[in-house]
Scaffold this active site. Structure first.
Site: not given
Ligand code: HDD
Length: 720
Positions: A84, A157, A348
Site C-alpha cells: 500500500h 479494502n 492499525h
C-alpha cells in the site's frame, strides 16, 4: 476504579468534535517562510551561495548553514510502506444516523447526529510510491476515526475478501505479487509468473482472484468504490453482549469502473488520475460521501450461515444478512502537506475503542502484530503516535517513556505505576471497568498449528461471485484472466490456474484457456494437487445482485464531459445541453485543437480549456460534439480529434452529437441511434432546432448516468 476522562468527554455535545482534529492540526501548521532562518532560528544571510575561501575557492566545512540544509535534504525520504505504498488521503467526518447502543458501547456510535473527525487513506497494494493509480489491483480503504475515547482505525479494502486465510502466508503473497526479486519487474502489476505461480498453488486465493480480475480492481474513481472491513469483528454493548459484525462503505455516487484498455492508457497519460480526481472533487466542494453499513450476526447464529465467519476468504451475501446503513462519512478537506499527513499517517487494525473487538480470524490476528511493527521502521521509532496526524483528539497518558523523537515532556519524578509519589494514594490509576474490556470469549483447546476444516471451502463463493456478474462483467473477467496469464511465461502455471478455475465454472475456465496455448482445463488435475480443498458449501442463493456493479442509471455529479470543438462551432444548442449537464452536477470542459479560443459560427470567441492531445478522451466520461458544418469538417480532418471520438466509443462512453456533428460520426463509421438502421447504444444524435434540444439534453444526462453502454457491437474492430 476512577474513569474521570471518559465521563467529562461524554458530556461534550454531539457535533462538537468534528472540527477538533482540524483545530489540533492547525497548532502544528506553518505558512510560507518569508524570512529564512536555520533550524536553530539563526537568520540566513544568503540562500544562494555557500561560504568559500575566496569567490573561486573551496567551500568551508565551517559553513553550518550549508551543512544543515544538505544534511536535512539527505534524510528527507523515509521507507515507503511495504505494501500500500502508493496512496492519497483526505480529512472529513463521520455522522451517525442510527444509535448503535443496543450493539456497542463505542462512544462515537451512541448519539444520533454525533460527528467524529476522520482521516482516510486510499491506496493501491503492489505498486511503489511513484507507480500509477489505475493499475489492476486491490484498493486500500483505511479510515481513522478520531473518537473521544481514542482512535479507531477501520483498515479495509475495496474488496470484501482476502487472498489468504492465515497471516503466515501474507509475506509469501506479497513477495509473489511484488516485482520479481532478480530484476525488479514488473512494477505495480500482478501479470507475471511469480504471482500466478503462487496463487495457482494456493486454491484459497480463488475467490479473491475473481474479484481482482473483475472491474472492481480498476475503479473509475476512489469516490465510486465500496469499502469493506473484510474480517468479522465484534461489537460489544454495555452489558457485555457481543454481535459479530462486517463493515461496509457504500459510495453515494455508485460503484463504477474503468475499462481495461482505458485504465492502461490512463496509467501513462496521467499516473495521478485517482489522486487528482479526489483532490479536485474536494477542492471544488464536491465532497464524496459513503454510508457506513453493518451486517450484524448474533454469535449463536453464526454457525447456521454454513461457512466460517473467521475465514477472510468468505463474505456474507447481503441476501442472507442485510446491510443496515447507520451513518455517513463525508470527505471535505484536502491535506495541507502530503508527507506530514498522508505519508506519516499510521493505521492499525488493532486501534480499537471500547465496544469494538476482534474475532479469531487468523489473518486479522497476524495483522494485529504487523502494523505497529512496520511503523517502527517506517516512521523511525515508537513515538509515531505523537505525529500530528496520528494524535488522538482526546488526551493520552501512561508511563511509556522516551525513545526516538519523543515530543511530550512528562513532568515529575514518577514514571511507573503503581506509585504513591505522584498520586499521594495507594490506589491504582488504570481505568478498571471504564477501560477497554476484551470480550471474554471462552477458549479451552490444545495449541495446534493447523487450519480449521471449516476453512476448506475454496470455491463456492467464487462461483457465487461469477454467477452474480452481468454478461459484460463476465466478459471482462475472462479477458482479465487471459491478459494476465498471457504474460506468464511458464505454460504449466497457466494450466494450473485454469484447472483451478474449472472448479469455479466450466465455461469460465474453457474461455480463459482458449488463447493461452495450453490444454483444456482439467478439474481432476487441480483436485489432485497438494493443498487443494473443496468442501463446497450449499449456499441458499445462486447469485447476489450486490456483487455486481452493473447499473441501470445513477447520478452524474462530477462526471466529466468533453465538448469537442473546432473553428466554426455552433453554440446555440450546445449551451442548452451544457447547462443541463451543469444542472445535473457534471463538469464540462471545452476541448479544441489548441489553447486560447476557437471562433464560433456567429463570429464569436469560445474559450478552450484543453486540447485533444493534452486531455484525451480517457480523461472524460462522455463526449459532446456540437453542431456547425465547418467545425464537424475540421474535427473529421484532425487525427487527434478522430481518435478522441473513436476511443470514447471503444470505451463504451456516451457520445452526443448535435446537427452537423453527426457527419463526424458517419465519417468514423459509427452509426448513431435514430440516424441509421444499425443502432449504437449510448450514441445520441440531436437536431439543433430549439424544440429538440431540451429532450436531447435530458437523454444525454440519463445516458451518462448509465456509466457505460456495453451493448455496442464490434467494438473490438474500432482502431483506437
Ligand atoms: Fe495490511 C497496510 C489493508 C492484510 C500488513 N493494509 C495496509 C493498508 C491497508 C491494508 C488499507 C494501508 C494503510 C495505509 O493507508 O497506511 N491488509 C489490509 C487488509 C487486509 C490486510 C484489508 C486483509 C483483510 N496486512 C494484512 C496482513 C498483514 C498486513 C495479513 C500482515 C500480517 N498492511 C500490513 C503492513 C502495512 C499494511 C505491512 C504496510 C504499511 C502499514 O501496514 O502501515 O503492516
Amino acid at each position: 476504579m476512577a474513569q474521570p476522562r471518559q465521563d467529562t468527554q461524554r458530556k461534550a455535545k454531539a457535533g462538537d468534535s468534528a472540527a477538533a482534529k482540524v483545530k489540533q492540526l492547525e497548532s502544528f501548521s506553518q505558512g510560507p517562510e518569508n524570512q529564512l532562518t536555520t533550524n536553530q532560528g539563526v537568520p540566513i544571510p544568503d540562500n544562494h551561495n555557500s561560504l568559500k575561501a575566496g569567490v573561486r575557492g573551496p567551500t568551508l566545512l565551517e559553513d553550518f548553514i550549508l551543512r544543515e540544509k544538505i544534511t536535512h535534504f539527505d534524510h528527507e525520504r523515509i521507507p515507503e510502506r511495504v505494501v500500500h505504498a502508493r496512496g492519497t488521503g483526505a480529512h472529513g467526518y463521520f455522522e451517525l444516523y442510527k444509535s448503535l447502543s443496543e450493539y456497542t458501547r463505542a462512544d462515537f456510535l451512541q448519539e444520533v447526529g454525533a460527528r467524529t473527525p476522520v482521516f482516510v487513506r486510499f491506496s493501491t497494494v503492489a505498486g511503489s510510491r511513484g507507480s500509477s493509480d489505475t493499475v489492476r489491483d486491490v484498493r486500500g480503504f483505511a479510515v481513522k476515526f478520531y473518537t473521544r475515547e481514542g482512535n479507531y482505525d477501520l483498515v479495509g479494502n475495496n474488496i470484501p475478501v482476502f487472498f489468504v486465510q492465515d497471516a503466515m502466508k501474507f509475506p509469501d503473497l506479497v513477495h509473489a505479487v511484488k516485482p520479481e526479486p532478480h530484476h525488479e519487474m514488473p512494477q505495480a502489476a500482478s501479470a507475471h509468473d511469480s504471482f500466478w505461480d503462487f496463487v495457482s498453488l494456493m486454491p484459497e486465493t480463488t475467490h479473491m482472484l475473481m474479484w481482482v480480475m473483475s472491474d472492481r480492481a480498476i475503479p473509475r474513481s476512489l469516490r465510486m468504490m465500496e469499502g469493506f472491513g473484510v474480517h468479522t469483528f465484534r461489537l460489544v454493548n454495555a452489558r457485555g453482549v457481543a454481535h459479530f459484525v462486517k463493515f461496509h462503505w457504500k459510495p453515494k455516487l455508485g460503484k463504477h469502473a474503468l475499462v481495461w484498455d482505458e485504465a492502461q492508457k490512463i496509467a501513462g497519460k496521467d499516473a495521478d488520475f485517482h489522486r487528482r480526481d479526489l483532490w479536485e472533487a474536494i477542492d471544488q466542494g464536491n465532497f464524496p460521501e459513503w454510508e457506513l453499513g453493518l451486517q450484524l450476526i448474533e454469535e449463536s447464529k453464526a454457525q447456521a450461515l454454513g461457512f466460517d465467519l473467521l475465514d477472510p476468504t468468505k463474505l456474507i451475501p447481503e441476501d442472507m444478512v442485510p446491510v443496515q446503513l447507520v451513518g455517513k462519512m463525508v470527505l471535505n478537506r484536502n491535506v495541507d502537506n502530503f508527507f506530514a499527513e498522508t505519508e506519516q499517517v499510521a493505521f492499525h487494525p488493532g486501534h480499537v475503542v471500547p465496544g469494538i473487538d476482534f474475532s479469531n480470524d487468523p489473518l486479522l490476528q497476524g495483522r494485529l502484530f504487523s502494523y505497529t511493527d512496520t511503523q517502527l521502521s517506517r516512521l523511525g521509532g515508537p513515538n509515531f503516535h505523537e505525529l500530528p496526524i496520528n494524535r488522538g483528539v482526546c488526551p493520552f497518558h501512561n508511563f511509556q517513556r522516551d525513545g526516538m523523537h519523543r515530543q511530550t515532556i512528562n513532568k515529575g519524578q514518577v514514571n511507573y505505576e503503581p506509585n504513591t509519589l505522584a498520586t499521594g494514594s495507594e490506589q491504582r490509576v488504570d481505568g478498571g471497568t471504564g477501560g477497554f474490556q476484551s470480550y471474554p470469549e471462552e477458549i479451552e483447546s490444545p495449541k495446534v498449528r493447523r487450519r480449521s476444516a471449516s476453512f476448506d471451502d475454496h470455491f463456492s463463493q467464487a462461483t457465487l461471485f461469477w454467477n452474480s456478474q452481468s454478461p459484460a462483467e463476465k466478459e471482462h473477467i475472462i479477458a482479465a484472466f487471459q491478459f494476465e496469464l498471457s504474460k506468464v511465461a511458464v505454460p504449466a502455471i497457466r494450466q494450473r490456474v485454469v484447472d483451478n478455475l474449472a472448479h469455479v465454472d466450466g465455461k469460465l475456465a474453457r474461455k480463459v484457456a482458449e488463447p493461452l496455448g495450453i490444454g483444456a482445463p482439467d478439474a481432476k488435475a487441480a483436485a489432485g494437487r497438494a493443498g487443494f480443498r473443496e468442501a463446497r458449501t450449499k449456499l441458499p442463493i445462486e447469485s447476489s445482485a450486490a456483487l455486481s456493479m452493473e447499473t441501470a442509471g445513477g447520478p452524474i455529479q462530477t462526471r466529466k464531459v468533453a465538448i469537442l470543438v473546432a473553428d466554426g462551432v455552433e453554440t446555440g444548442a450546445m449551451k442548452i445541453v451544457q447547462q443541463a449537464l451543469l444542472d445535473a452536477g457534471a463538469i464540462c470542459k471545452v476541448v479544441g485543437p489548441h489553447l486560447g479560443f476557437v471562433s464560433t459560427s456567429s463570429g464569436q470567441q469560445l474559450a478552450v480549456d484543453f486540447t485533444y492531445v493534452n486531455m484525451p478522451s480517457v480523461m472524460f466520461d462522455a463526449v459532446l460534439v456540437p453542431s456547425g458544418a465547418a467545425s464537424a469538417r475540421a474535427l473529421a480532418a484532425n487525427g487527434d480529434a478522430v481518435h478522441f471520438v473513436l476511443e470514447a466509443f471503444k470505451h463504451f462512453k456516451t457520445i452526443c452529437v448535435i446537427g452537423e456533428g453527426v457527419e463526424l460520426l458517419r465519417s468514423l463509421g459509427i452509426n448513431a441511434a435514430g440516424s441509421e438502421s444499425v443502432v449504437a447504444a449510448g450514441v445520441l444524435v440531436g437536431k439543433s432546432e430549439p424544440t429538440a434540444r431540451v429532450q436531447l439534453a435530458q437523454d444525454f444526462v440519463a445516458a451518462i448516468g448509465k456509466h457505460r453502454h456495453w451493448g455496442r457491437a464490434n467494438v473490438d474492430a474500432v482502431p483506437a
